[in-house]
Write a protein that holds these residues in place. Structure first.
Motif, PDB file in Angstrom:
ATOM      1  N   GLY A 219      44.296  45.709  81.395  1.00  0.00           N
ATOM      2  CA  GLY A 219      43.622  46.949  81.791  1.00  0.00           C
ATOM      3  C   GLY A 219      44.051  48.139  80.945  1.00  0.00           C
ATOM      4  N   GLU A 220      44.669  47.857  79.767  1.00  0.00           N
ATOM      5  CA  GLU A 220      45.211  48.943  78.934  1.00  0.00           C
ATOM      6  C   GLU A 220      44.172  49.522  77.978  1.00  0.00           C
ATOM      7  N   ASN A 221      43.011  48.875  77.875  1.00  0.00           N
ATOM      8  CA  ASN A 221      42.002  49.346  76.911  1.00  0.00           C
ATOM      9  C   ASN A 221      41.459  50.702  77.343  1.00  0.00           C
ATOM     10  N   VAL A 222      41.138  51.516  76.343  1.00  0.00           N
ATOM     11  CA  VAL A 222      40.741  52.900  76.618  1.00  0.00           C
ATOM     12  C   VAL A 222      39.289  53.121  76.203  1.00  0.00           C
ATOM     13  N   ARG A 223      38.530  53.746  77.079  1.00  0.00           N
ATOM     14  CA  ARG A 223      37.153  54.121  76.768  1.00  0.00           C
ATOM     15  C   ARG A 223      36.978  55.612  77.045  1.00  0.00           C
ATOM     16  N   ASP A 224      35.988  56.207  76.374  1.00  0.00           N
ATOM     17  CA  ASP A 224      35.743  57.661  76.417  1.00  0.00           C
ATOM     18  C   ASP A 224      34.411  57.847  77.152  1.00  0.00           C
ATOM     19  N   TRP A 225      34.459  58.291  78.415  1.00  0.00           N
ATOM     20  CA  TRP A 225      33.291  58.212  79.290  1.00  0.00           C
ATOM     21  C   TRP A 225      32.458  59.488  79.305  1.00  0.00           C
ATOM     22  N   LEU A 226      31.146  59.309  79.262  1.00  0.00           N
ATOM     23  CA  LEU A 226      30.215  60.448  79.279  1.00  0.00           C
ATOM     24  C   LEU A 226      29.137  60.185  80.330  1.00  0.00           C
ATOM     25  N   TRP A 227      28.839  61.211  81.116  1.00  0.00           N
ATOM     26  CA  TRP A 227      27.774  61.107  82.124  1.00  0.00           C
ATOM     27  C   TRP A 227      26.435  60.935  81.411  1.00  0.00           C
ATOM     28  N   ASN A 254      36.954  62.384  77.065  1.00  0.00           N
ATOM     29  CA  ASN A 254      37.294  61.937  78.410  1.00  0.00           C
ATOM     30  C   ASN A 254      37.782  60.487  78.377  1.00  0.00           C
ATOM     31  N   GLU A 255      39.003  60.334  77.866  1.00  0.00           N
ATOM     32  CA  GLU A 255      39.538  58.978  77.681  1.00  0.00           C
ATOM     33  C   GLU A 255      40.265  58.481  78.923  1.00  0.00           C
ATOM     34  N   TRP A 256      39.963  57.253  79.272  1.00  0.00           N
ATOM     35  CA  TRP A 256      40.618  56.623  80.425  1.00  0.00           C
ATOM     36  C   TRP A 256      40.988  55.187  80.093  1.00  0.00           C
ATOM     37  N   LYS A 257      42.227  54.819  80.489  1.00  0.00           N
ATOM     38  CA  LYS A 257      42.569  53.392  80.475  1.00  0.00           C
ATOM     39  C   LYS A 257      41.756  52.732  81.584  1.00  0.00           C
ATOM     40  N   ASN A 258      41.301  51.521  81.346  1.00  0.00           N
ATOM     41  CA  ASN A 258      40.465  50.848  82.358  1.00  0.00           C
ATOM     42  C   ASN A 258      41.152  50.784  83.716  1.00  0.00           C
ATOM     43  N   ILE A 259      42.427  50.447  83.727  1.00  0.00           N
ATOM     44  CA  ILE A 259      43.107  50.263  85.016  1.00  0.00           C
ATOM     45  C   ILE A 259      43.204  51.592  85.780  1.00  0.00           C
ATOM     46  N   LEU A 273      33.961  55.237 101.992  1.00  0.00           N
ATOM     47  CA  LEU A 273      33.685  54.139 102.923  1.00  0.00           C
ATOM     48  C   LEU A 273      34.547  54.212 104.178  1.00  0.00           C
ATOM     49  N   GLY A 274      35.394  55.252 104.229  1.00  0.00           N
ATOM     50  CA  GLY A 274      36.251  55.419 105.405  1.00  0.00           C
ATOM     51  C   GLY A 274      37.330  54.352 105.490  1.00  0.00           C
ATOM     52  N   ARG A 275      37.759  53.849 104.338  1.00  0.00           N
ATOM     53  CA  ARG A 275      38.826  52.846 104.325  1.00  0.00           C
ATOM     54  C   ARG A 275      40.182  53.546 104.217  1.00  0.00           C
ATOM     55  N   ALA A 276      41.237  52.835 104.605  1.00  0.00           N
ATOM     56  CA  ALA A 276      42.595  53.381 104.445  1.00  0.00           C
ATOM     57  C   ALA A 276      42.889  53.543 102.956  1.00  0.00           C
ATOM     58  N   GLU A 277      43.650  54.582 102.606  1.00  0.00           N
ATOM     59  CA  GLU A 277      44.007  54.811 101.205  1.00  0.00           C
ATOM     60  C   GLU A 277      44.725  53.574 100.646  1.00  0.00           C
ATOM     61  N   GLY A 278      44.284  53.103  99.487  1.00  0.00           N
ATOM     62  CA  GLY A 278      44.934  51.941  98.872  1.00  0.00           C
ATOM     63  C   GLY A 278      44.280  50.613  99.244  1.00  0.00           C
ATOM     64  N   GLU A 279      43.333  50.654 100.176  1.00  0.00           N
ATOM     65  CA  GLU A 279      42.688  49.424 100.650  1.00  0.00           C
ATOM     66  C   GLU A 279      41.887  48.747  99.513  1.00  0.00           C
ATOM     67  N   SER A 280      41.037  49.519  98.848  1.00  0.00           N
ATOM     68  CA  SER A 280      40.171  48.919  97.814  1.00  0.00           C
ATOM     69  C   SER A 280      40.983  48.430  96.625  1.00  0.00           C
ATOM     70  N   ALA A 281      42.078  49.140  96.293  1.00  0.00           N
ATOM     71  CA  ALA A 281      42.884  48.754  95.119  1.00  0.00           C
ATOM     72  C   ALA A 281      43.503  47.365  95.291  1.00  0.00           C
ATOM     73  N   LYS A 282      43.600  46.919  96.536  1.00  0.00           N
ATOM     74  CA  LYS A 282      44.154  45.567  96.762  1.00  0.00           C
ATOM     75  C   LYS A 282      43.235  44.491  96.164  1.00  0.00           C
ATOM     76  N   LEU A 283      41.980  44.875  95.879  1.00  0.00           N
ATOM     77  CA  LEU A 283      41.019  43.911  95.330  1.00  0.00           C
ATOM     78  C   LEU A 283      41.197  43.703  93.816  1.00  0.00           C
ATOM     79  N   ILE A 284      41.993  44.558  93.168  1.00  0.00           N
ATOM     80  CA  ILE A 284      42.146  44.464  91.705  1.00  0.00           C
ATOM     81  C   ILE A 284      42.725  43.106  91.326  1.00  0.00           C
ATOM     82  N   THR A 285      42.047  42.442  90.383  1.00  0.00           N
ATOM     83  CA  THR A 285      42.460  41.108  89.943  1.00  0.00           C
ATOM     84  C   THR A 285      42.458  41.088  88.418  1.00  0.00           C
ATOM     85  N   TYR A 286      43.589  40.812  87.826  1.00  0.00           N
ATOM     86  CA  TYR A 286      43.644  40.733  86.354  1.00  0.00           C
ATOM     87  C   TYR A 286      43.078  39.383  85.913  1.00  0.00           C
ATOM     88  N   VAL A 287      42.131  39.420  84.980  1.00  0.00           N
ATOM     89  CA  VAL A 287      41.492  38.176  84.528  1.00  0.00           C
ATOM     90  C   VAL A 287      41.657  38.061  83.011  1.00  0.00           C
TER      91      VAL A 287
END
Ligand code: NAD
Ligand code: DAU
Length: 353
Positions: A219-227, A254-259, A273-287
């Motif tokens: 997840g270290e790759n960096v992209r420069d994001w534009l709306w 606007n550079e961001w590391k993917n992770i 979504l009204g989830r507890a803070e940190g709930e969605s991040a538990k889904l992160i899976t390195y592939v």
């Protein structure tokens, strides 16, 4: 350029193209906008429901790989200018099927260049061929420098090699046949109507459905994001005021590391979504990493800012909020584009990782 009437926009049913078509149809009622699109998996008529009945809008289902069909479009519609976006645009697909990138991105672009040259043989006054290209043609950055318009081309994936080749053909037609052209090379876009094989909509959709969030490598790759709407605004500026034969880099500073970006999205989604803070991040899976994964892209957009006064209109935080809101408000759109063939692609793409 204000006298131009018939503007051919290719790839207008895709992500960026649909934003460009919407902008031109609504902002320039004096233009007749001809949207030419083959409606591949990435093209979606639903993207333009709001403008499809406009009197200055025409849709043509056609394939840029077919030379004769392109010649016919130019004569039948008396095309004055082209904004060429149609392409195979996804790096992962270019790794599994490079040839379709050659036929669409290279041969298709040359077909359009030939059609323009023949149709405009009476004179180039008021004519313009605008090629929408990518920062990926410059290769992968391994230091803290930025891509300039003068950075040598060094494409690293079949996708970026095909876009580099098409840029070279556009410039060659400018040099050889004096065809009036402009090229823009833009960084990663995000926003509404983006097909969910690309990072941001894929993550939004998976977070919403509590599915694993596949982060390539570390997840270290960096992209420069534009709306995307800021990209469409830049295209508008360059189309009307850019200098023939010039290239303009477009990016969001606007550079961001993917992770980090995935964590930011998880936080926004937890809140929405009204989830507890940190709930969605538990889904992160390195592939498993993407083959030949470019480390970093970053654009120096100084030229388009200085010469044409274009600048991004909103911050990344604002753009991401709007983007997430749009996907959450349009579950039907997501459902339609993720049914059928896309499910097969998704299963094949992520099964082996
Ligand atoms: P997309 O994949 O969402 O849309 C591409 C469109 O082209 C689709 O509507 C598709 O149906 C159409 N198309 C594909 N093959 C065709 C063919 N043979 N004939 C006619 N139409 C065909 O792509 P996008 O992300 O909107 O990108 C648009 C352009 O902008 C591309 O040229 C891409 O290289 C460039 N670009 C994209 C980004 C990005 O972040 N998405 C950044 C910089 C540049
Ligand atoms: O830089 C401009 C380019 O940006 C455009 O020319 C391309 O058309 C566009 O697709 C985009 O290319 P990327 O390869 O950078 O975009 P993508 O959304 O596929 O991936 C962004 C980053 O996220 C990249 O480093 C790969 C990573 N990634 C992607 C996907 C789909 C993941 O980690 N996991 C994923 O599931």
């Amino acid at each position: 350029m204000s006298t131009q009437r018939n503007i051919l926009i290719t790839g207008g049913a895709g992500f960026i193209g649909s934003h460009v078509v919407r902008r031109f149809v609504t902002k320039y009622p004096g233009y007749r906008i001809i949207n030419l699109d083959a409606l591949t998996y990435a093209g979606n008529m639903e993207n333009l429901r709001d403008v499809e009945k406009a009197s200055n809008y025409v849709f043509l289902k056609a394939d840029i790989r077919e030379a004769e069909a392109m010649n016919k479009v130019f004569t039948e519609h008396d095309i004055d200018a082209v904004i060429h976006l149609a392409a195979e645009s996804h790096v992962d697909r270019s790794i599994s099927d490079p040839m379709s990138f050659v036929t669409t991105n290279v041969v298709g672009t040359v077909n359009l260049l030939n059609a323009a040259r023949v149709a405009w043989k009476g004179g180039y006054d008021g004519k313009r061929f605008y090629h929408v290209s990518t920062d990926e043609v410059y290769g992968s950055l391994h230091d803290d420098s930025l891509f300039l318009e003068t950075t040598p081309y060094d494409p690293q994936s079949p996708y970026s090699a095909s876009k580099a080749a098409s840029d070279h053909f556009v410039r060659a037609y400018g040099n050889t046949y004096k065809l009036p052209f402009v090229i823009t090379n833009c960084s990663n876009n995000y926003g509404s109507h983006q097909f969910p094989e690309k990072l941001i909509p894929l993550m939004i959709n998976n977070i919403r459905n509590s599915k694993p969030l596949p982060v390539y490598g570390k997840g270290e790759n960096v992209r420069d994001w534009l709306w995307v709407e800021d990209h469409a605004a830049a295209i508008d500026e360059v189309f009307h005021r850019g200098v023939n034969g010039e290239t303009y880099n477009i990016g969001g500073h606007n550079e961001w590391k993917n992770i980090d970006l995935v964590h930011l999205l998880c936080g926004i989604m937890d809140r929405k979504l009204g989830r507890a803070e940190g709930e969605s991040a538990k889904l992160i899976t390195y592939v498993t990493d993407r083959a030949g994964h470019d480390l970093r892209y970053a654009i120096d957009a100084g030229k388009v800012e200085r010469e044409l006064g274009w600048r991004p209109s909103i911050t990344f935080e604002q753009g991401l909020e709007r983007t997430v809101d749009w996907y959450l408000a349009n579950p039907d759109w997501m459902e339609h584009v993720t049914s059928g063939a896309y499910r097969d692609y998704y299963d094949a793409q992520y099964a082996a990782r």
